[in-house]
Design a protein around this motif. Structure first.
Motif, PDB file in Angstrom:
ATOM      1  N   ALA A   1      -4.666   5.621  -4.283  1.00  0.00           N
ATOM      2  CA  ALA A   1      -4.796   6.178  -2.928  1.00  0.00           C
ATOM      3  C   ALA A   1      -5.904   5.237  -1.710  1.00  0.00           C
ATOM      4  CB  ALA A   1      -5.621   7.282  -2.997  1.00  0.00           C
ATOM      5  N   VAL A   2      -7.195   5.140  -2.231  1.00  0.00           N
ATOM      6  CA  VAL A   2      -8.026   3.846  -1.498  1.00  0.00           C
ATOM      7  C   VAL A   2      -7.660   2.664  -1.163  1.00  0.00           C
ATOM      8  CG1 VAL A   2     -10.372   2.553  -2.025  1.00  0.00           C
ATOM      9  CG2 VAL A   2     -10.064   5.284  -3.059  1.00  0.00           C
ATOM     10  N   LEU A   3      -7.005   1.730  -2.094  1.00  0.00           N
ATOM     11  CA  LEU A   3      -6.689   0.454  -1.623  1.00  0.00           C
ATOM     12  C   LEU A   3      -4.641   1.133  -1.135  1.00  0.00           C
ATOM     13  CD1 LEU A   3      -8.254  -1.605  -3.996  1.00  0.00           C
ATOM     14  CD2 LEU A   3      -8.460  -1.826  -1.852  1.00  0.00           C
ATOM     15  N   GLY A   4      -4.583   1.906  -1.646  1.00  0.00           N
ATOM     16  CA  GLY A   4      -2.923   2.337  -1.101  1.00  0.00           C
ATOM     17  C   GLY A   4      -3.804   2.745   0.751  1.00  0.00           C
ATOM     18  N   ILE A   5      -3.746   3.314   0.929  1.00  0.00           N
ATOM     19  CA  ILE A   5      -4.402   3.837   2.255  1.00  0.00           C
ATOM     20  C   ILE A   5      -4.754   2.698   3.303  1.00  0.00           C
ATOM     21  CG2 ILE A   5      -5.585   5.292   3.884  1.00  0.00           C
ATOM     22  CD1 ILE A   5      -5.059   7.475   1.369  1.00  0.00           C
ATOM     23  N   THR A   6      -5.921   2.367   3.126  1.00  0.00           N
ATOM     24  CA  THR A   6      -6.756   1.155   3.588  1.00  0.00           C
ATOM     25  C   THR A   6      -6.045  -0.121   3.424  1.00  0.00           C
ATOM     26  OG1 THR A   6      -8.601   2.018   2.058  1.00  0.00           O
ATOM     27  CG2 THR A   6      -8.769  -0.201   3.559  1.00  0.00           C
ATOM     28  N   SER A   7      -4.740  -0.514   2.253  1.00  0.00           N
ATOM     29  CA  SER A   7      -4.056  -1.953   2.847  1.00  0.00           C
ATOM     30  C   SER A   7      -2.725  -0.989   4.128  1.00  0.00           C
ATOM     31  CB  SER A   7      -3.193  -2.031   2.038  1.00  0.00           C
ATOM     32  OG  SER A   7      -2.417  -0.800   0.877  1.00  0.00           O
ATOM     33  N   MET A   8      -2.763  -0.102   4.312  1.00  0.00           N
ATOM     34  CA  MET A   8      -1.687   0.427   4.576  1.00  0.00           C
ATOM     35  C   MET A   8      -2.280   0.571   6.723  1.00  0.00           C
ATOM     36  SD  MET A   8       0.198   4.165   2.475  1.00  0.00           S
ATOM     37  CE  MET A   8       0.999   4.663   4.351  1.00  0.00           C
ATOM     38  N   ILE A   9      -3.445   0.890   6.374  1.00  0.00           N
ATOM     39  CA  ILE A   9      -4.409   0.985   8.015  1.00  0.00           C
ATOM     40  C   ILE A   9      -4.108  -0.397   8.019  1.00  0.00           C
ATOM     41  CG2 ILE A   9      -6.764   1.763   9.033  1.00  0.00           C
ATOM     42  CD1 ILE A   9      -6.439   3.808   7.222  1.00  0.00           C
ATOM     43  N   SER A  10      -4.920  -1.769   7.460  1.00  0.00           N
ATOM     44  CA  SER A  10      -5.537  -2.892   8.276  1.00  0.00           C
ATOM     45  C   SER A  10      -5.035  -3.778   6.641  1.00  0.00           C
ATOM     46  CB  SER A  10      -6.372  -3.022   8.098  1.00  0.00           C
ATOM     47  OG  SER A  10      -7.212  -4.643   8.552  1.00  0.00           O
ATOM     48  N   PRO A  11      -3.906  -4.803   6.671  1.00  0.00           N
ATOM     49  CA  PRO A  11      -3.584  -6.008   5.163  1.00  0.00           C
ATOM     50  C   PRO A  11      -5.383  -6.115   4.914  1.00  0.00           C
ATOM     51  CG  PRO A  11      -2.170  -6.551   6.758  1.00  0.00           C
ATOM     52  CD  PRO A  11      -3.740  -5.295   7.454  1.00  0.00           C
ATOM     53  N   ILE A  12      -5.670  -6.286   3.572  1.00  0.00           N
ATOM     54  CA  ILE A  12      -6.962  -6.337   2.855  1.00  0.00           C
ATOM     55  C   ILE A  12      -6.500  -8.062   2.279  1.00  0.00           C
ATOM     56  CG2 ILE A  12      -8.375  -6.320   1.106  1.00  0.00           C
ATOM     57  CD1 ILE A  12      -7.337  -3.372   1.032  1.00  0.00           C
ATOM     58  N   TYR A  13      -7.132  -9.196   2.891  1.00  0.00           N
ATOM     59  CA  TYR A  13      -7.279 -10.356   2.572  1.00  0.00           C
ATOM     60  C   TYR A  13      -8.043 -10.662   1.255  1.00  0.00           C
ATOM     61  CZ  TYR A  13      -3.256 -10.976   6.456  1.00  0.00           C
ATOM     62  OH  TYR A  13      -3.052 -10.663   6.725  1.00  0.00           O
ATOM     63  N   VAL A  14      -8.467 -11.718   0.370  1.00  0.00           N
ATOM     64  CA  VAL A  14      -8.966 -11.489  -0.512  1.00  0.00           C
ATOM     65  C   VAL A  14      -9.743 -12.990  -0.048  1.00  0.00           C
ATOM     66  CG1 VAL A  14      -9.657 -13.159  -3.045  1.00  0.00           C
ATOM     67  CG2 VAL A  14      -8.368 -10.980  -2.692  1.00  0.00           C
ATOM     68  N   ILE A  15     -11.166 -12.971   0.298  1.00  0.00           N
ATOM     69  CA  ILE A  15     -11.052 -14.086   1.248  1.00  0.00           C
ATOM     70  C   ILE A  15     -12.477 -15.251  -0.349  1.00  0.00           C
ATOM     71  CG2 ILE A  15     -13.217 -14.746   2.125  1.00  0.00           C
ATOM     72  CD1 ILE A  15     -12.902 -12.432   4.817  1.00  0.00           C
ATOM     73  N   ASP A  16     -13.507 -14.404  -1.121  1.00  0.00           N
ATOM     74  CA  ASP A  16     -14.521 -15.024  -2.647  1.00  0.00           C
ATOM     75  C   ASP A  16     -12.980 -14.413  -3.910  1.00  0.00           C
ATOM     76  OD1 ASP A  16     -15.934 -15.477  -4.277  1.00  0.00           O
ATOM     77  OD2 ASP A  16     -17.221 -14.494  -3.745  1.00  0.00           O
ATOM     78  N   GLN A  17     -12.485 -15.945  -3.687  1.00  0.00           N
ATOM     79  CA  GLN A  17     -11.630 -15.956  -4.554  1.00  0.00           C
ATOM     80  C   GLN A  17     -12.208 -15.621  -6.641  1.00  0.00           C
ATOM     81  OE1 GLN A  17      -8.368 -17.342  -5.525  1.00  0.00           O
ATOM     82  NE2 GLN A  17      -9.083 -16.895  -2.325  1.00  0.00           N
TER      83      GLN A  17
ATOM     84  N   GLY B   1       0.608  -1.629  -0.272  1.00  0.00           N
ATOM     85  CA  GLY B   1       0.096  -0.015  -0.113  1.00  0.00           C
ATOM     86  C   GLY B   1       0.560   1.006   0.366  1.00  0.00           C
ATOM     87  N   GLY B   2       1.651   0.911   0.951  1.00  0.00           N
ATOM     88  CA  GLY B   2       2.987   2.236   0.760  1.00  0.00           C
ATOM     89  C   GLY B   2       3.757   2.406  -0.835  1.00  0.00           C
ATOM     90  N   ILE B   3       4.492   1.328  -1.844  1.00  0.00           N
ATOM     91  CA  ILE B   3       4.480   1.831  -2.637  1.00  0.00           C
ATOM     92  C   ILE B   3       3.055   2.403  -3.375  1.00  0.00           C
ATOM     93  CG2 ILE B   3       4.794   0.212  -4.270  1.00  0.00           C
ATOM     94  CD1 ILE B   3       6.471  -1.630  -2.527  1.00  0.00           C
TER      95      ILE B   3
END
Length: 315
Positions: free
Chosen positions: A246-262, A129-131
Motif C-alpha cells: 500500500a505505502v510504496l504501491g500508492i506512493t509510486s503510483m503518484i510519483s515514480p520512486i528512484y533509488v539514489i543511494d545504492q 505500484g498498481g500491481i
C-alpha cells in the motif's frame, strides 16, 4: 536545533495521529461487526501504517525518494527486529497456524515482489505500484472471504463502539495530525541529513523508520496488555504487508520512486528480506508455533547488527 525540534514535534504528531486514526478505524470496524483477527490484519495494520504512507508520499513528491524507500524498508525491519522483539521480551506468544499458511507467505511474497521490481532497474514505476496495490486488494479479499469465520471471539467490555460523532472526529484529527507530523518530520530529517552530511537514506532507515513504527509498537503493547496476542502478531505482519504493497504501491503510483543511494540495494533490502525470513524458523524452533523471550533476544540482536553495519559500513 530546529531540525531536532521538527523531528520531535513531527514524531509526536504522527503518534497522536496514528492513535486517533486507530481508534476511529476500530470503532468503524466494530460497527460493521468485523472479527478482531481481521481487524488486526487489516484495519489496525492500515491505520498504524498511515504514518509511513503520508511520510513516504511527502518525501517522494518533495524529491527525496531515498527517504521514502528508507522509511518503509527500515520500518519493516524495525517492526520485526525491534517491536516484535520488545513484545516477546514481555511474554511468550502462541502463533496460529494461519501464520505459516497465510500471513508469513504473503509477507514474503510482497517482499520478493518489491525486491524484483526495485532491484534490477532501481526504480518503482507507477504500473508496478498498481500491481502491488492489486496484490494487496486480492489478499484482503482472501482474508475477508476465507478467514472471517476462522476465529470466533467475544466482544470485550472495553471494546464498545464509540459514538459515530467521536469516530468521525478521531478520523479527522488523525488525518490532520498525520499530515502535519509528516511535513515536520521530512523537513527535520532532510535538514539533519544536510547538516551532518549523511544521506537521506540513512536518516530514513534509522530515525524516521523507528519513529513511524511507534504506532505499531503502541498498538501491539496495548494488544498484549489486553491479552490479544494474536492481534499483536497479526498487526505487525499485516503492517509490513501494507507498508510494501500500500505505502510504496500508492506512493509510486503518484510519483515514480528512484533509488539514489545504492546502499538501499546492496545493504538495506537484504536485511529486510533476512529478518522477515528468519521469523519462520523462530516460530518452529525450539517449540512449535511459539515465540518466546529467546526469540526476542535473537531479533533484537539482529536489529542492533543491522544498525551497526548500516551506520558504519552501509553508507
Amino acid at each position: 536545533m530546529f531540525n531536532l525540534l521538527f523531528i520531535a514535534i513531527g514524531l509526536a504528531l504522527l503518534v497522536l495521529g496514528g492513535n486517533w486514526l486507530l481508534k476511529s478505524a476500530v470503532a468503524f470496524s466494530l460497527r460493521l461487526n468485523i472479527s478482531r483477527i481481521i481487524i488486526g490484519m487489516t484495519i489496525v495494520s492500515f491505520a498504524t501504517s498511515a504514518p509511513e504512507l503520508i511520510v513516504s508520499i511527502n518525501a517522494a513528491v518533495d524529491g527525496f525518494p531515498d527517504l521514502a524507500l528508507g522509511n518503509v524498508i527500515g520500518s519493516n525491519i524495525a517492526n520485526l527486529g525491534l517491536v516484535l522483539a520488545i513484545i516477546l521480551l514481555l511474554g511468550n506468544i502462541d502463533v496460529r497456524k494461519a501464520f505459516y499458511i497465510t500471513d508469513w507467505p504473503v509477507m514474503m511474497a510482497a517482499s520478493f515482489l518489491f525486491f524484483g521490481f526495485l532491484y534490477f532497474d532501481g526504480v518503482l514505476q507507477p504500473y508496478e505500484g498498481g500491481i502491488m496495490v492489486l496484490f494487496l486488494f486480492l489478499f484482503l479479499i482472501f482474508l475477508l472471504r476465507f478467514q472471517k469465520t476462522a476465529v470466533v471471539e467475544d466482544l470485550r467490555e472495553d471494546d464498545k463502539p464509540l459514538p459515530l460523532y467521536k469516530a468521525v472526529l478521531f478520523l479527522g484529527l488523525g488525518g490532520v495530525a498525520l499530515w502535519g507530523g509528516s511535513e515536520l518530520l521530512v523537513k527535520g530529517a532532510v535538514g539533519m541529513a544536510t547538516l551532518y552530511e549523511v544521506s537521506e537514506r540513512i536518516i530514513g532507515i534509522t530515525v524516521v523508520s523507528v519513529g513511524t513504527s511507534i504506532p505499531e509498537l503502541a498498538a501491539s503493547i496495548i494488544a498484549i496488555i489486553k491479552k490479544e496476542k494474536a492481534i499483536s502478531v497479526g498487526n505487525l505482519i499485516g503492517s509490513n504487508i501494507f507498508n510494501l504493497l500500500a505505502v510504496l504501491g500508492i506512493t509510486s503510483m503518484i510519483s515514480p520512486i528512484y533509488v539514489i543511494d545504492q546502499g538501499l540495494l546492496t545493504n538495506d533490502i537484504w536485511w529486510m528480506l533476512g529478518i522477515s525470513f528468519v521469523i519462520l524458523p523462530l516460530v518452529f524452533f525450539p517449540k512449535g508455533l511459539r515465540l518466546g523471550w529467546r526469540d526476542g533476544i535473537i531479533l533484537l540482536s539482529l536489529y542492533i547488527l543491522f544498525l551497526y553495519f548500516t551506520l558504519f559500513y552501509g553508507q
